[in-house]
Design an enzyme around this catalytic site. Sequence first.
Site, PDB file in Angstrom:
ATOM      1  CG  ASN A   9      -1.672   1.279   1.415  1.00 24.90           C
ATOM      2  OD1 ASN A   9      -1.823   2.043   0.453  1.00 24.90           O
ATOM      3  ND2 ASN A   9      -2.177   1.525   2.612  1.00 24.90           N
ATOM      4  CD1 TRP A  10       3.889   1.347  -2.828  1.00 25.83           C
ATOM      5  CD2 TRP A  10       3.587   2.363  -4.800  1.00 25.83           C
ATOM      6  NE1 TRP A  10       4.711   0.740  -3.747  1.00 25.83           N
ATOM      7  CE2 TRP A  10       4.544   1.348  -4.963  1.00 25.83           C
ATOM      8  CE3 TRP A  10       3.237   3.135  -5.908  1.00 25.83           C
ATOM      9  CZ2 TRP A  10       5.153   1.089  -6.188  1.00 25.83           C
ATOM     10  CZ3 TRP A  10       3.835   2.877  -7.128  1.00 25.83           C
ATOM     11  CH2 TRP A  10       4.783   1.854  -7.256  1.00 25.83           C
ATOM     12  CE  LYS A  11       0.511   3.595   4.903  1.00 29.56           C
ATOM     13  NZ  LYS A  11       0.103   3.730   6.280  1.00 29.56           N
ATOM     14  CG  HIS A  94      -5.886   2.009   5.081  1.00 28.74           C
ATOM     15  ND1 HIS A  94      -5.455   2.925   6.012  1.00 28.74           N
ATOM     16  CD2 HIS A  94      -4.848   1.157   4.884  1.00 28.74           C
ATOM     17  CE1 HIS A  94      -4.208   2.642   6.355  1.00 28.74           C
ATOM     18  NE2 HIS A  94      -3.816   1.573   5.688  1.00 28.74           N
ATOM     19  CD  GLU A  96      -2.992   5.595   6.674  1.00 26.46           C
ATOM     20  OE1 GLU A  96      -3.009   5.665   5.439  1.00 26.46           O
ATOM     21  OE2 GLU A  96      -2.035   5.111   7.316  1.00 26.46           O
ATOM     22  CD  GLU A 165      -3.708  -2.532   7.284  1.00 23.12           C
ATOM     23  OE1 GLU A 165      -2.603  -2.817   6.815  1.00 23.12           O
ATOM     24  OE2 GLU A 165      -4.258  -1.436   7.077  1.00 23.12           O
ATOM     25  N   GLY A 171       2.180   2.179  10.742  1.00 22.21           N
ATOM     26  CA  GLY A 171       3.150   3.253  10.593  1.00 22.21           C
ATOM     27  C   GLY A 171       3.857   3.635  11.870  1.00 22.21           C
ATOM     28  CB  SER A 209       4.871  -1.822  12.127  1.00 17.93           C
ATOM     29  OG  SER A 209       4.437  -0.494  12.345  1.00 17.93           O
ATOM     30  N   GLY A 230       2.671  -1.150   4.304  1.00 17.97           N
ATOM     31  CA  GLY A 230       2.699   0.270   3.976  1.00 17.97           C
ATOM     32  C   GLY A 230       4.117   0.749   3.734  1.00 17.97           C
ATOM     33  N   GLY A 231       4.738   1.302   4.766  1.00 17.53           N
ATOM     34  CA  GLY A 231       6.056   1.927   4.648  1.00 17.53           C
ATOM     35  C   GLY A 231       7.083   1.089   3.898  1.00 17.53           C
TER      36      GLY A 231
END
Length: 248
Positions: A9-11, A94, A96, A165, A171, A209, A230-231
């Site tokens: 997930n590149w966000k 998600h 966010e 999640e 993150g 994470s 993600g990251g």
Amino acid sequence: MRKKLIVGNWKMNGSLQTNQVLLASLCQAFDPANADLAICGSTPYLSQLQTCLSASSIEWGAQDVSSHESGAFTGEVSASMLKDFACRFVIVGHSERRQYQGESDDLVAAKAQRALAAGLTPIVCVGETARDREAGRTEFVVKRQLSAVIHAVGHCTSELIVAYEPVWAIGTGEHASAEQVQSVHRVLRAQLQAATGHSDRNRILYGGSVSPSNAAELLTLSDVDGALVGGASRDAHQLLSIVSACRP
Ligand code: PEP
């Protein structure tokens, strides 16, 4: 046996130039024997994902979809538009988006329904906040979130991918423990089984994470079928090491 799936997930990150370099490295070194791999990028880059990944075995998808089919919804992107770029997956719910865009369980369910109707596979995110966990409400929250989707999509439930999640792990560098992950995945698996009559259809991913240093421990748990990353998905080396941790 369910083949593991790693989804990046590149966000809201990337540029044409940096994506190009990253995708080229992934295409060069990805080994599909270990796991399936998909990248979910921002909408403006879907065409780039299609161009760069079509000849590879890496799939791609989007990070959100409208709950509407078409019409006067300025700024929204429909499921059929995502299909125009050959997306296979779309992330819905998600945390966010639940947090910053105020997405409710019902809206997330409507998005999942719309995605399925267009032939996309929704990756439905569920997860508790730190406060929920401290209050002993983890199971209640994830079951409520998933139940809204199951209720909306009915017999298509077996098509869903679910991503557990925990919000407090996204993150932050603090991943859920193996015991916490396995225990929530077992609950979600039972809920899916009750709805579909099958215990082995749905893939349940863990996200929060995930990194090369914890991937092997988390990805070998019996009810973990992959990861939403993600990251670490913006770094080819890290993402590929997470894929390698799925080695059967
Ligand atoms: C995510 O955004 O879905 C996620 C899991 O992020 P991170 O891996 O950075 O925690």
